[in-house]
Motif scaffolding. Structure first.
Motif, PDB file in Angstrom:
ATOM      1  N   ARG A  32       0.810  -1.219   0.000  1.00  0.00           N
ATOM      2  CA  ARG A  32       0.000   0.000   0.000  1.00  0.00           C
ATOM      3  C   ARG A  32       0.847   1.275   0.000  1.00  0.00           C
ATOM      4  O   ARG A  32       0.539   2.219  -0.752  1.00  0.00           O
ATOM      5  N   PRO A  33       1.936   1.371   0.767  1.00  0.00           N
ATOM      6  CA  PRO A  33       2.771   2.578   0.681  1.00  0.00           C
ATOM      7  C   PRO A  33       3.347   2.798  -0.718  1.00  0.00           C
ATOM      8  O   PRO A  33       3.485   3.936  -1.165  1.00  0.00           O
ATOM      9  N   ARG A  36       0.544   4.213  -2.851  1.00  0.00           N
ATOM     10  CA  ARG A  36       0.298   5.607  -2.481  1.00  0.00           C
ATOM     11  C   ARG A  36       1.388   6.527  -3.022  1.00  0.00           C
ATOM     12  O   ARG A  36       1.107   7.645  -3.490  1.00  0.00           O
ATOM     13  N   LEU A  39       0.784   7.121  -6.667  1.00  0.00           N
ATOM     14  CA  LEU A  39      -0.361   7.997  -6.910  1.00  0.00           C
ATOM     15  C   LEU A  39      -0.051   9.443  -6.563  1.00  0.00           C
ATOM     16  O   LEU A  39      -0.623  10.365  -7.159  1.00  0.00           O
ATOM     17  N   ARG A  40       0.853   9.669  -5.593  1.00  0.00           N
ATOM     18  CA  ARG A  40       1.226  11.044  -5.248  1.00  0.00           C
ATOM     19  C   ARG A  40       1.990  11.705  -6.389  1.00  0.00           C
ATOM     20  O   ARG A  40       1.929  12.927  -6.558  1.00  0.00           O
ATOM     21  N   HIS A  62      -8.269  -3.264   3.394  1.00  0.00           N
ATOM     22  CA  HIS A  62      -8.337  -1.860   2.966  1.00  0.00           C
ATOM     23  C   HIS A  62      -9.417  -1.652   1.886  1.00  0.00           C
ATOM     24  O   HIS A  62      -9.184  -1.021   0.855  1.00  0.00           O
ATOM     25  N   GLU A  65     -10.216   1.946   0.798  1.00  0.00           N
ATOM     26  CA  GLU A  65      -9.194   2.543  -0.066  1.00  0.00           C
ATOM     27  C   GLU A  65      -9.220   1.902  -1.455  1.00  0.00           C
ATOM     28  O   GLU A  65      -9.042   2.584  -2.469  1.00  0.00           O
ATOM     29  N   TRP A  69      -9.565   3.714  -5.114  1.00  0.00           N
ATOM     30  CA  TRP A  69      -8.675   3.503  -6.253  1.00  0.00           C
ATOM     31  C   TRP A  69      -9.475   3.146  -7.504  1.00  0.00           C
ATOM     32  O   TRP A  69      -9.149   3.595  -8.600  1.00  0.00           O
TER      33      TRP A  69
END
Length: 267
Positions: A32-33, A36, A39-40, A62, A65, A69
């Protein structure tokens, strides 16, 4: 990119490239990190696809989340349910009996167990662009499918039977030479004909090939000494709910693809 065994992910090396993230079960948590972070800085990458699998929808991590997505226009998110997505898996044996009877036989308090009454392939519910078969799947075929879809081409996955793999590796036919019952003539290629190479019949792990002639094979299996119950058992294993195998074992017809490796939406 591989992980999460302390190596990290070379995000800078992936800049400008397409990214596919595949996670199963608890494997989503450490990934997940990574997702993320991508996506940032979404503009740094090409196509981004996230494939997540779990045994049941309730086991997905999750979920809130994941739903977010899926709503993004710049991220392709495909949620797959288990490794048995193409034919319902061995748990599809419940389709041939009353699942409540199974629960009563296995659990002391079956009333506390919540389960589905049937196990069906994903293609019975949503559009499927391609089915990658196998229990387990072949890693090389997986890489080919991912590469093909990223490149916008059709995956170069053979639709032939295990028999062709026996011929390529020089394996003598166990049915002809030894009279060993074998599902190779109707099973999708991909395993490398492992079982016949060790003088065992094919168990049908990769499901039905594109155009299987199961009735003809059934007649030959009976010539080799199998009765109706024996035939039912060999077809009711890993791909019991695949239409061709279901019909060969006396199950009902209908739904899904008759063969394997393709879907009705390939053309």
């Amino acid at each position: 990119m591989r992980g999460p065994f302390g190596r990290g992910w070379p995000l800078s090396a992936a800049a400008g490239s397409d990214v596919v993230v595949v996670a199963g079960g608890l494997g989503l948590a450490p990934l997940r990190p990574l997702i993320r972070a991508i996506l940032r800085r979404r503009d740094d990458y090409g196509e981004v696809a996230v494939l997540v699998g779990s045994r049941t929808p309730a086991d997905l991590l999750h979920r809130r989340e994941l739903a977010g997505w899926q709503e993004r226009a710049d991220l392709q998110a495909l949620v797959t349910i288990g490794a048995c997505a193409t034919a319902g898996g061995i748990q599809a044996l419940r389709n041939f009996a009353d699942v409540r009877g199974f629960l009563a036989a296995v659990y002391a308090t079956p009333e506390y167990v919540s389960t589905l009454s049937t196990s069906t392939p994903i293609s019975a519910h949503v559009r499927v662009d391609f089915e990658l078969q196998g229990c387990p799947i072949d890693g090389r075929q997986l890489l080919e499918v991912i590469s093909a879809f990223l490149a916008g081409r059709r995956p170069a996955i053979s639709s032939s039977s295990v028999c062709t793999e026996c011929k390529r590796r020089g394996t003598v036919c166990v049915m002809v030479a030894h009279g060993t019952p074998c599902l190779g003539p109707v099973t999708h290629a991909g395993c490398g004909a492992i079982c016949p190479a060790y003088h065992r019949g094919c168990y049908g792990c990769f499901g039905p090939m594109e155009s299987p002639n199961a009735p003809a094979l059934t007649r030959q299996l009976k010539v080799l000494g199998m009765d109706d119950d024996d035939v039912d058992r060999v077809f009711q294993t890993f791909n019991a709910a695949a239409p061709a195998f279901r019909a060969a074992s006396g199950g009902s017809e209908g739904g899904g693809n008759e063969g394997g490796g393709r879907s009705d939406h390939d053309d």
